[in-house]
Design a protein around this motif. Structure first.
Motif, PDB file in Angstrom:
ATOM      1  N   LEU A  56       0.869  -1.173   0.000  1.00 28.00           N
ATOM      2  CA  LEU A  56       0.000   0.000   0.000  1.00 28.00           C
ATOM      3  C   LEU A  56       0.902   1.218   0.000  1.00 28.00           C
ATOM      4  N   LYS A  57       0.920   1.943  -1.086  1.00 28.90           N
ATOM      5  CA  LYS A  57       1.830   3.084  -1.242  1.00 28.90           C
ATOM      6  C   LYS A  57       1.180   4.327  -0.650  1.00 28.90           C
ATOM      7  N   GLU A  58       1.443   4.541   0.590  1.00 32.45           N
ATOM      8  CA  GLU A  58       0.846   5.667   1.308  1.00 32.45           C
ATOM      9  C   GLU A  58       1.915   6.294   2.192  1.00 32.45           C
ATOM     10  N   GLU A  59       1.963   7.598   2.234  1.00 33.54           N
ATOM     11  CA  GLU A  59       2.942   8.313   3.061  1.00 33.54           C
ATOM     12  C   GLU A  59       2.324   8.625   4.411  1.00 33.54           C
ATOM     13  N   PRO A  60       3.085   8.790   5.480  1.00 35.20           N
ATOM     14  CA  PRO A  60       4.542   8.915   5.557  1.00 35.20           C
ATOM     15  C   PRO A  60       5.258   7.570   5.718  1.00 35.20           C
ATOM     16  N   PHE A  61       4.531   6.472   5.812  1.00 31.37           N
ATOM     17  CA  PHE A  61       5.178   5.165   5.893  1.00 31.37           C
ATOM     18  C   PHE A  61       4.459   4.226   4.944  1.00 31.37           C
ATOM     19  N   ARG A  62       5.117   3.117   4.653  1.00 34.32           N
ATOM     20  CA  ARG A  62       4.507   2.141   3.761  1.00 34.32           C
ATOM     21  C   ARG A  62       4.027   0.948   4.586  1.00 34.32           C
ATOM     22  N   LEU A  63       2.811   0.576   4.356  1.00 31.49           N
ATOM     23  CA  LEU A  63       2.217  -0.597   4.977  1.00 31.49           C
ATOM     24  C   LEU A  63       2.074  -1.651   3.901  1.00 31.49           C
TER      25      LEU A  63
END
Length: 83
Positions: A56-63
């Motif tokens: 899952l490409k989501e900021e500020p971290f990647r899950l």
């Protein structure tokens, strides 16, 4: 907090892994990626030797979620990790 989910569902059977043919689960990984896509989360599915990674490409971290066959022909394991 639980980090994994075990369940049974025959609808995901039949997605063998090219790296490890004893592992199933690509149909489950694609399903999860498509569902997250409907929520406007950019995703990608990556084949691994242990199963599939749904990133899952989501900021500020990647899950990411790991998907793999587990314990029975229609048994599945989904687990989460953060980077």
């Amino acid at each position: 907090m639980r980090t994994h989910l075990e369940f049974r569902a025959p609808r995901f059977v039949g997605g063998a892994n090219g790296i490890n043919p004893d592992i199933d689960g690509s149909k489950l990984a694609v399903f999860l990626a498509e569902e997250f896509g409907t929520l406007e989360f950019p995703t990608s599915v990556i084949e691994e030797d242990w199963g599939w990674m749904v990133l899952l490409k989501e900021e500020p971290f990647r899950l990411w979620l790991g998907c793999s066959s587990y314990d029975a022909p229609d048994g599945w394991l989904v687990f989460r990790a953060c980077q």
